[in-house]
Design a protein around this motif. Sequence first.
Motif, short mmCIF file in Angstrom:
data_model
loop_
_atom_site.label_atom_id
_atom_site.label_comp_id
_atom_site.label_asym_id
_atom_site.label_seq_id
_atom_site.Cartn_x
_atom_site.Cartn_y
_atom_site.Cartn_z
N VAL A 8 0.84 -1.04 0.04
CA VAL A 8 -0.01 0.16 -0.02
C VAL A 8 0.93 1.24 -0.39
O VAL A 8 0.57 2.32 -0.68
CB VAL A 8 -0.92 -0.03 1.22
CG1 VAL A 8 -1.70 1.33 1.34
CG2 VAL A 8 -1.99 -1.12 0.96
N ASN A 63 15.31 6.39 -6.06
CA ASN A 63 14.05 5.86 -6.67
C ASN A 63 13.63 4.90 -5.89
O ASN A 63 13.60 3.64 -5.98
CB ASN A 63 14.54 5.69 -7.96
CG ASN A 63 13.46 4.94 -8.89
OD1 ASN A 63 12.22 5.29 -8.67
ND2 ASN A 63 13.54 4.12 -9.75
N VAL A 86 2.04 1.86 -3.47
CA VAL A 86 1.25 2.42 -4.38
C VAL A 86 1.06 3.94 -4.01
O VAL A 86 1.07 4.83 -4.92
CB VAL A 86 -0.31 1.68 -4.16
CG1 VAL A 86 -1.48 2.57 -5.11
CG2 VAL A 86 -0.20 0.48 -4.60
N THR A 129 9.01 -2.11 -4.35
CA THR A 129 8.44 -3.08 -5.20
C THR A 129 9.15 -4.39 -5.27
O THR A 129 8.59 -5.40 -5.00
CB THR A 129 8.43 -2.71 -6.86
OG1 THR A 129 7.89 -1.55 -6.91
CG2 THR A 129 7.46 -3.69 -7.71
N THR A 173 11.34 1.37 -6.94
CA THR A 173 11.72 0.13 -7.23
C THR A 173 12.16 -0.51 -6.08
O THR A 173 11.91 -1.76 -5.99
CB THR A 173 13.06 0.28 -8.15
OG1 THR A 173 12.65 1.15 -9.32
CG2 THR A 173 13.60 -0.98 -8.67
N ARG A 181 3.70 6.27 -5.07
CA ARG A 181 3.68 6.60 -6.72
C ARG A 181 3.03 8.08 -6.99
O ARG A 181 3.28 8.67 -7.77
CB ARG A 181 2.87 5.50 -7.37
CG ARG A 181 3.27 5.60 -8.98
CD ARG A 181 2.62 4.34 -9.59
NE ARG A 181 3.28 3.01 -9.38
CZ ARG A 181 2.69 2.03 -8.89
NH1 ARG A 181 1.34 1.99 -9.03
NH2 ARG A 181 3.06 0.73 -8.87
N TYR A 182 2.00 8.46 -6.11
CA TYR A 182 1.04 9.39 -6.10
C TYR A 182 1.48 10.73 -5.21
O TYR A 182 1.10 11.70 -5.75
CB TYR A 182 -0.40 8.95 -6.18
CG TYR A 182 -0.52 7.99 -7.30
CD1 TYR A 182 -0.77 8.53 -8.48
CD2 TYR A 182 -0.69 6.74 -6.81
CE1 TYR A 182 -0.79 7.44 -9.45
CE2 TYR A 182 -1.02 5.63 -7.75
CZ TYR A 182 -1.19 6.11 -9.04
OH TYR A 182 -1.04 5.22 -10.03
#
Lengths: 332, 199, 457
Positions: B51, B73, B54, B79, B76, B57-58
């Motif tokens: 979560v 970054n 996700v 993930t 990555t 990302r925003y």
Amino acid sequence: AAQERVRWGVPIAFGSNLTALGDTLPWVADRLRAMSGGRIDLRVQEPGTVIPALGVFDAVSEGKVDAGYTWMGYEIGKVPASALFGATPFGMEAIEFSAWYWFHGGKDLLMKIYERHNVVPIFCGAISPEGAGWFRAQITSLDQVRGLRFRAAGLGGRIWERVGASVQLIPGPELYQALERGVLDGTEFSLPTVDEQLGFQRVAKFLHLPGWHQPTTNQFLYVNKAVWDKLQDTTKAMIETACQAGVAYAIARAEALQGAVLNRFREQGVTVAQLPEDVLKRLQQATKEVLDEQAARDADFKTVLDSMRRFQAEHQPWKHLGYLPRNWPATQ
Amino acid sequence: MTKVPTRPGEAITGHLAGLPPFAPADAIERAVRGIGKVFALAWLALVLITVLAVAERYAPPITAAMAAVFGPNPGTALTELQWHIYAGGFLVGLSYAMTVGAHVRIDVFAEHWSLRTKAWVELAGMALFLAPFAVFVLMHAIPFVERSYALNEVSPSPGGLGGRWIIKSFIIVGFVLILAAALARTMRILNYLFRHRAG
Amino acid sequence: MLETYELIVIALMASFILLIFTGYPIAWVLAGVSFWFVVIALWGAETLDWDTFMLDRWIRFSVIVDRIWSQMQNSVLVALPNFIFMGIMLDKSGVAEKLMQAFTRLFGSLQGGLAISVCAIGILLAASTGIVGASVVLLATLSLPLMMAYGYSRQLATGVVAASGTLGILIPPSIMLVIMADQLAMSVGDLFMGAMIPGLLLGALYIVYVVVISNVSRGVAPHPPDAPKVTLGLVLEALRAMAAPAALILAVLGSIFFGIATATEASAVGAFGAMLLALINRRLDWRTIKDVCYGTASTTAFIMAIFLGASAFALVMRSLGGDEFIAHMLKSLPFGPDGIIIVILAIAFVAGFFLDWLEISLIFLPLVAPVVRALGYDPVWFVVVFAVMLQTSFLTPPVGFSLFYVKGVAPKEIETRDIYLGVLPFVAIQLLVVFLVFEFAEIALWLPREVYGAAAR
Ligand code: NA
Ligand code: NA
């Protein structure tokens, strides 16, 4: 001495149904069977059926399989210099790479690096540039790159990150949906023909070129060193020659198909365009930084990169003057 | 519904209900189950990390916070962390599942057999199927991990996690724990078949 | 005449089928049988001079370690524990029960209302996950205890759960179809659209069957004892109870649809949402979280163990030339094109006994697809028929992966035999749909054409 029989299971990293990318080794294997009268029998094993697609190098190195075939860029996490042999961003095209590899010391460098891993790598396929990527919106300026949710692997990914993109790690199987639904703003994938097979033109309407990050995709037949050393000289010669033919086959086959596919994309409403010059220049600048940093960290990487740059510098006047400009019309 | 027994596992309550307790076996199972319970919390971590990935990302502030931990970054790394947790979690879970009797059996015939017969079959399964396979995997997992360590293998993705040998070594951890759970089961059955026959 | 290694492959498969009836865990039977067939093959090669294809040394089998590593790196399977977590959390927090009760009230006057609800939720779940194990386990966790409490027959209850839970591989998004598209270099979109109508058709036929059987045979799906009349107030009440879990499923679907998350990430969004619902229900304490984690650990592990065992089995089968055996067989068939397709489907059906969808997609599909293309069939149609057939195979006793998953999480009183008998009518429906798609290719081809147009194909 009686001629030996060779029967190897050879795992490949890309499915044999992917044009040019995946069908080179099956062709090489056919040629080998034909010229040896069935004595040399490489049995192609599709990705994942025996060896996981990304595990080819390890499996050959440890002797779990006698040989395997893959894109050398996958080994970046284990043998960093491999990335340069797989493809160098803003580096050599397929023909130039062949020139450097066979006639300017590339092969010797690679043999020395891979000997430590018990692998004999045989250059066995090179194809045309990949696309720069599929995008949901056209890239017209450098501003758009900042924060762009882009998926790119390996060195290319590191460079996109450097110019401000938000590089995403999306597993291969989920790429298509992620692009369709907008989790991603863009992704690079492969040759336009391969992209077409997988249907990327359905979910993104902008295909940007050129393949600056991968001007060629070089694949190698890895043979376990102990296995290779035991082979008769005739067998070695046949395999090496078939692979050299495989390079020619792959270059020709990849090049043969891309023009038609770009036309088909346009018919389906895809905008096919090059990235703007300022974006490419920024990417090239970032490429230099990233490659230099990597060279500072890894001695082999530096040796290979220096050798490549020396050759490129030497070759530059010929490349520049010896050919018509790329955009010179074919018929006047 | 998944029942989570708090008493020694299936050897006493499930397919082999009726096997008598046996202190050394109980002790090993308790240890394996204890480790399994600690690692089971990985599944909570997996949900939360995903979560977070996700959200990252925003939400630029989250990105900034994550960047402090994982570098420029963080997406990555987050993930990759997901499949690292999943991989470690399921490998350790294999032995935990054994101690709570979760592995699926086709007992369409076996459910009508006597406990003694079932115990013999289980003994044969442990000795002939599970043990040789697990030992084989272990023998080959050790050089596999050593190699990754020697190559100083890292993620091939920009911003990915380093130290690949650590997650790879969970193959060894997982299979050692499986063998421990199998040993406990075997001891319990041997105790029943050969020492406990009066009972 | 069969080659030696082909005979060994047949013996390998037969041994597995026989040995799972010992009641020893399936995962370790798969792994152990694989191990012993390596021993047998190497012994035969050494002493009897057998041709064992690529299985000529012990080190060939050590690839199992690389395959375990590949299973560890399979970031798509990460969704599996998340969905299991979501299911158990919904169950332990009482949300699942409320949802099922709401559905039951709504369909209360209908015979078999609860089973119909299971089908409906199965279709919804199918649209949010594409992993067989995950949706079967989720659905079984949510609904089996309640159906037992309402006095449903064990056979109907387990049958409807196994069948509805398997719909996820057809109704998009489906990881299986994604991997098949990848294997065959086809467009994922075509396959998603192609499988949509057959998937929904199956779901609808399940519901029809449940309605019919529960009216014909009144004992199998009794009314809830206190079934009230359906009034507007009741509908509103039911809708209110459904709101929370429905929002959850919509959150999962929505985060995929609006491009907020990948399908894998959406599974975690679902699990997180389930925790929030539990919190709203005041049931989210440390005890619950720990129990959910333990349940997720054992359920995930038993599914992954089967994957692992099947991977070892596939490795040995492939190394013994099992796939070349099939290719060889297909080439020598004396049938026409339709006959060859039927044989391929039969192989898919049998392969589902031994291998999970991942292995079948990796091994068999690339093998048969070129044959099908050469015969002039539409590849989208073929993959859809193949997928429906595989789904059938997962439901068919004695060896069906969905059945194992149901068995793995079912209440103790449910026996393997109940599941075997319960699923048979659904297998019949599956075969009917295989037949329909086979005969009327438009069922699979109409939607992709409508969505993407003929030119794009
Ligand atoms: Na689905
Ligand atoms: Na089956």
